[in-house]
Design a protein around this motif. Structure first.
Motif, PDB file in Angstrom:
ATOM      1  N   SER A 124      37.584  36.717  39.307  1.00  0.00           N
ATOM      2  CA  SER A 124      38.924  37.237  39.536  1.00  0.00           C
ATOM      3  C   SER A 124      39.614  36.474  40.665  1.00  0.00           C
ATOM      4  CB  SER A 124      38.858  38.736  39.875  1.00  0.00           C
ATOM      5  OG  SER A 124      40.112  39.231  40.281  1.00  0.00           O
ATOM      6  N   GLU A 125      38.874  36.196  41.726  1.00  0.00           N
ATOM      7  CA  GLU A 125      39.438  35.425  42.837  1.00  0.00           C
ATOM      8  C   GLU A 125      39.872  34.042  42.384  1.00  0.00           C
ATOM      9  OE1 GLU A 125      36.947  37.009  46.713  1.00  0.00           O
ATOM     10  OE2 GLU A 125      35.889  35.779  45.241  1.00  0.00           O
ATOM     11  N   ARG A 126      39.026  33.388  41.607  1.00  0.00           N
ATOM     12  CA  ARG A 126      39.323  32.015  41.164  1.00  0.00           C
ATOM     13  C   ARG A 126      40.552  31.973  40.248  1.00  0.00           C
ATOM     14  NH1 ARG A 126      33.590  31.732  41.456  1.00  0.00           N
ATOM     15  NH2 ARG A 126      33.325  32.588  39.367  1.00  0.00           N
ATOM     16  N   VAL A 127      40.607  32.894  39.305  1.00  0.00           N
ATOM     17  CA  VAL A 127      41.734  32.924  38.371  1.00  0.00           C
ATOM     18  C   VAL A 127      43.024  33.262  39.108  1.00  0.00           C
ATOM     19  CG1 VAL A 127      42.715  34.139  36.387  1.00  0.00           C
ATOM     20  CG2 VAL A 127      40.310  33.467  36.367  1.00  0.00           C
ATOM     21  N   LEU A 128      42.945  34.206  40.029  1.00  0.00           N
ATOM     22  CA  LEU A 128      44.117  34.577  40.817  1.00  0.00           C
ATOM     23  C   LEU A 128      44.632  33.386  41.614  1.00  0.00           C
ATOM     24  CD1 LEU A 128      46.116  36.589  42.108  1.00  0.00           C
ATOM     25  CD2 LEU A 128      44.301  37.169  43.757  1.00  0.00           C
ATOM     26  N   ALA A 157      44.359  40.144  49.294  1.00  0.00           N
ATOM     27  CA  ALA A 157      43.323  41.021  49.834  1.00  0.00           C
ATOM     28  C   ALA A 157      42.084  40.851  48.963  1.00  0.00           C
ATOM     29  CB  ALA A 157      43.783  42.474  49.806  1.00  0.00           C
ATOM     30  N   THR A 158      40.930  40.668  49.573  1.00  0.00           N
ATOM     31  CA  THR A 158      39.697  40.606  48.798  1.00  0.00           C
ATOM     32  C   THR A 158      38.627  41.413  49.525  1.00  0.00           C
ATOM     33  OG1 THR A 158      38.195  39.169  47.545  1.00  0.00           O
ATOM     34  CG2 THR A 158      38.788  38.441  49.777  1.00  0.00           C
ATOM     35  N   LYS A 159      37.426  41.483  48.936  1.00  0.00           N
ATOM     36  CA  LYS A 159      36.406  42.381  49.466  1.00  0.00           C
ATOM     37  C   LYS A 159      35.017  41.744  49.448  1.00  0.00           C
ATOM     38  CE  LYS A 159      38.825  46.025  46.931  1.00  0.00           C
ATOM     39  NZ  LYS A 159      39.232  45.133  45.820  1.00  0.00           N
ATOM     40  N   TRP A 160      34.254  42.055  50.487  1.00  0.00           N
ATOM     41  CA  TRP A 160      32.836  41.660  50.583  1.00  0.00           C
ATOM     42  C   TRP A 160      31.986  42.757  49.964  1.00  0.00           C
ATOM     43  CZ3 TRP A 160      29.176  44.222  53.930  1.00  0.00           C
ATOM     44  CH2 TRP A 160      27.916  43.611  53.982  1.00  0.00           C
ATOM     45  N   TRP A 161      31.002  42.360  49.128  1.00  0.00           N
ATOM     46  CA  TRP A 161      30.136  43.324  48.452  1.00  0.00           C
ATOM     47  C   TRP A 161      28.904  43.592  49.310  1.00  0.00           C
ATOM     48  CZ3 TRP A 161      30.765  46.833  45.005  1.00  0.00           C
ATOM     49  CH2 TRP A 161      29.683  47.370  44.288  1.00  0.00           C
ATOM     50  N   PRO A 162      28.729  44.831  49.811  1.00  0.00           N
ATOM     51  CA  PRO A 162      27.677  45.108  50.793  1.00  0.00           C
ATOM     52  C   PRO A 162      26.338  45.570  50.236  1.00  0.00           C
ATOM     53  CG  PRO A 162      29.114  46.988  50.599  1.00  0.00           C
ATOM     54  CD  PRO A 162      29.638  45.968  49.626  1.00  0.00           C
ATOM     55  N   ILE A 163      26.300  46.006  48.978  1.00  0.00           N
ATOM     56  CA  ILE A 163      25.097  46.644  48.453  1.00  0.00           C
ATOM     57  C   ILE A 163      23.935  45.650  48.389  1.00  0.00           C
ATOM     58  CG2 ILE A 163      24.101  47.809  46.434  1.00  0.00           C
ATOM     59  CD1 ILE A 163      26.824  49.096  45.983  1.00  0.00           C
ATOM     60  N   PRO A 222      55.018  48.283  48.679  1.00  0.00           N
ATOM     61  CA  PRO A 222      54.207  49.488  48.492  1.00  0.00           C
ATOM     62  C   PRO A 222      53.244  49.395  47.311  1.00  0.00           C
ATOM     63  CG  PRO A 222      56.498  50.069  48.872  1.00  0.00           C
ATOM     64  CD  PRO A 222      56.465  48.593  48.677  1.00  0.00           C
ATOM     65  N   ILE A 223      53.578  48.561  46.332  1.00  0.00           N
ATOM     66  CA  ILE A 223      52.698  48.351  45.182  1.00  0.00           C
ATOM     67  C   ILE A 223      52.234  46.895  45.167  1.00  0.00           C
ATOM     68  CG2 ILE A 223      52.589  48.260  42.653  1.00  0.00           C
ATOM     69  CD1 ILE A 223      54.476  50.644  42.577  1.00  0.00           C
ATOM     70  N   GLY A 224      50.934  46.714  45.060  1.00  0.00           N
ATOM     71  CA  GLY A 224      50.352  45.400  44.853  1.00  0.00           C
ATOM     72  C   GLY A 224      49.657  45.402  43.499  1.00  0.00           C
ATOM     73  N   GLU A 268      58.106  37.725  40.368  1.00  0.00           N
ATOM     74  CA  GLU A 268      59.551  37.770  40.130  1.00  0.00           C
ATOM     75  C   GLU A 268      60.106  39.182  40.313  1.00  0.00           C
ATOM     76  OE1 GLU A 268      60.189  36.040  36.295  1.00  0.00           O
ATOM     77  OE2 GLU A 268      60.131  33.982  37.090  1.00  0.00           O
ATOM     78  N   GLY A 269      59.259  40.180  40.111  1.00  0.00           N
ATOM     79  CA  GLY A 269      59.690  41.564  40.296  1.00  0.00           C
ATOM     80  C   GLY A 269      59.639  42.026  41.737  1.00  0.00           C
ATOM     81  N   GLY A 270      59.143  41.171  42.635  1.00  0.00           N
ATOM     82  CA  GLY A 270      59.139  41.497  44.056  1.00  0.00           C
ATOM     83  C   GLY A 270      57.793  41.870  44.626  1.00  0.00           C
ATOM     84  N   ILE A 271      56.766  42.053  43.817  1.00  0.00           N
ATOM     85  CA  ILE A 271      55.424  42.372  44.325  1.00  0.00           C
ATOM     86  C   ILE A 271      54.898  41.175  45.113  1.00  0.00           C
ATOM     87  CG2 ILE A 271      53.020  42.781  43.622  1.00  0.00           C
ATOM     88  CD1 ILE A 271      54.161  44.453  41.286  1.00  0.00           C
ATOM     89  N   ASN A 272      54.436  41.416  46.339  1.00  0.00           N
ATOM     90  CA  ASN A 272      54.068  40.274  47.182  1.00  0.00           C
ATOM     91  C   ASN A 272      52.593  40.201  47.549  1.00  0.00           C
ATOM     92  OD1 ASN A 272      53.780  42.226  49.226  1.00  0.00           O
ATOM     93  ND2 ASN A 272      54.777  40.942  50.780  1.00  0.00           N
ATOM     94  N   TRP A 273      51.739  41.037  46.892  1.00  0.00           N
ATOM     95  CA  TRP A 273      50.323  40.928  47.230  1.00  0.00           C
ATOM     96  C   TRP A 273      49.423  41.316  46.060  1.00  0.00           C
ATOM     97  CZ3 TRP A 273      46.913  45.258  48.556  1.00  0.00           C
ATOM     98  CH2 TRP A 273      47.527  46.511  48.462  1.00  0.00           C
ATOM     99  N   PHE A 274      48.182  40.819  46.154  1.00  0.00           N
ATOM    100  CA  PHE A 274      47.214  40.950  45.070  1.00  0.00           C
ATOM    101  C   PHE A 274      45.858  41.315  45.662  1.00  0.00           C
ATOM    102  CE2 PHE A 274      50.565  38.071  43.996  1.00  0.00           C
ATOM    103  CZ  PHE A 274      50.932  38.447  42.717  1.00  0.00           C
TER     104      PHE A 274
END
Length: 319
Positions: free
Chosen positions: A69-73, A90-96, A15-17, A52-58
């Protein structure tokens, strides 16, 4: 740790990423420079604690430091293998100032920044572009068909645009997975503008960003209002971190602190627990973390559950 399906998809997430805007490295214009630069070893420690705390997504984005941010992650996840092997991105495309045609043109850059890790959720970051939501979803569907991405989401879309996006994806045998929007105990707009109602109707997940209202729901500004003097103008304007909001929300914070003492947790964890449980399994949250102890708090927010009466009581405060 509890896993939920993201909307109508087979993607199962905690529920938390972890939101990773703060990993922008001070690059990429105003958006990338919103947060101070964090040392890569500190970023890696934060991610390790989350895993380690169980969070499974970023959750990250192209515009967060122009891919920094993507590269460091990705580098941190690679260094933390095998602990990170089951993590999701999860990542995002910038549309502007772009058209939908840029979606297939730029996917190679996103994959390169992420070191070819699987893009489990690809989102349109804003509803503002030179193309319609229909055109964008058609291009996103093609990426999914080609195996570049697994699932498709949007961010900051209205209820009307959510319907348009989901309707288009259904033509390809796909569904809109999520809409990432601002939502917290101090920002309830989606409860009144049709977004939350439409998400529940369509089976679309809500991914709540700024779930702590830029730190206001931690209670630190209520305990020490002088900290507000160190807040940047950008955070005051964009995040609503200002004295009048602090004063208006004191009754809510008092009750949150009482519950925090009762459960042996922090007000931050109470705020996040409300968010991920007040609407069944519809809402996910992506708080950020700039220090290791922040990451510990995020994971801990999933290890208890407020009662239905407590959820309702917190939701009844008008701020």
């Amino acid at each position: 740790m509890e896993l939920r399906h993201l909307g109508a998809t087979d993607l199962r997430l905690t529920p938390i990423g972890l939101g990773t805007w703060q990993f922008s490295g001070g690059r990429g214009g105003i958006v990338g420079k919103y947060w101070p630069t964090l040392p890569e070893e500190q970023v890696r420690e934060i991610i390790r604690i989350c895993l380690e705390g169980g969070i499974n997504w970023f959750d990250t984005a192209e515009v967060y430091g122009n891919g920094e941010s993507e590269r460091v992650l990705a580098a941190s996840l690679q260094a933390l293998a095998p602990l990170s092997n089951e993590s999701r991105i999860a990542t995002k495309w910038w549309p502007i100032m772009r058209t939908a045609a840029n979606i297939p043109q730029s996917i190679g850059e996103r994959k390169k920044a992420l070191a070819d890790r699987t893009i489990d959720l690809y989102q349109v970051h804003q509803p503002f572009s030179f193309s319609s939501a229909t055109s964008e979803m058609k291009q996103m569907a093609k990426l999914a068909e080609q195996g570049h991405i697994r699932h498709i989401g949007v961010s900051n879309f209205s209820a009307k645009k959510m319907r348009e996006a989901d309707r288009t994806l259904r033509d390809y045998g796909l569904r809109l997975a999520s809409n990432q929007v601002k939502y917290s105990l101090l920002d309830r707009q989606i409860e009144h503008n049709g977004i939350l109602e439409t998400a529940k109707e369509l089976g679309v997940a809500i991914i709540a960003y700024s779930p702590l209202k830029q730190g206001l729901l931690s209670g630190k500004f209520h305990r020490n209002p002088e900290l507000l003097q160190g807040i940047s103008a950008a955070r005051r304007i964009n995040g609503g971190v200002k004295r009048e909001t602090v004063e208006r929300s004191r009754p809510l914070m008092t009750r949150m602190e009482q519950l925090a003492e009762q459960y042996g947790v922090s007000p931050t964890q109470i705020a996040l627990n409300w968010l991920i449980h007040a609407n069944g399994e519809t809402v996910f949250a992506i708080p950020g973390a700039s220090k290791p102890h922040h990451a510990e708090e995020l994971a801990g927010a999933m290890r208890f559950k407020l009662t239905s009466e407590e959820l309702s009581e917190l939701g009844s405060f008008k701020v």
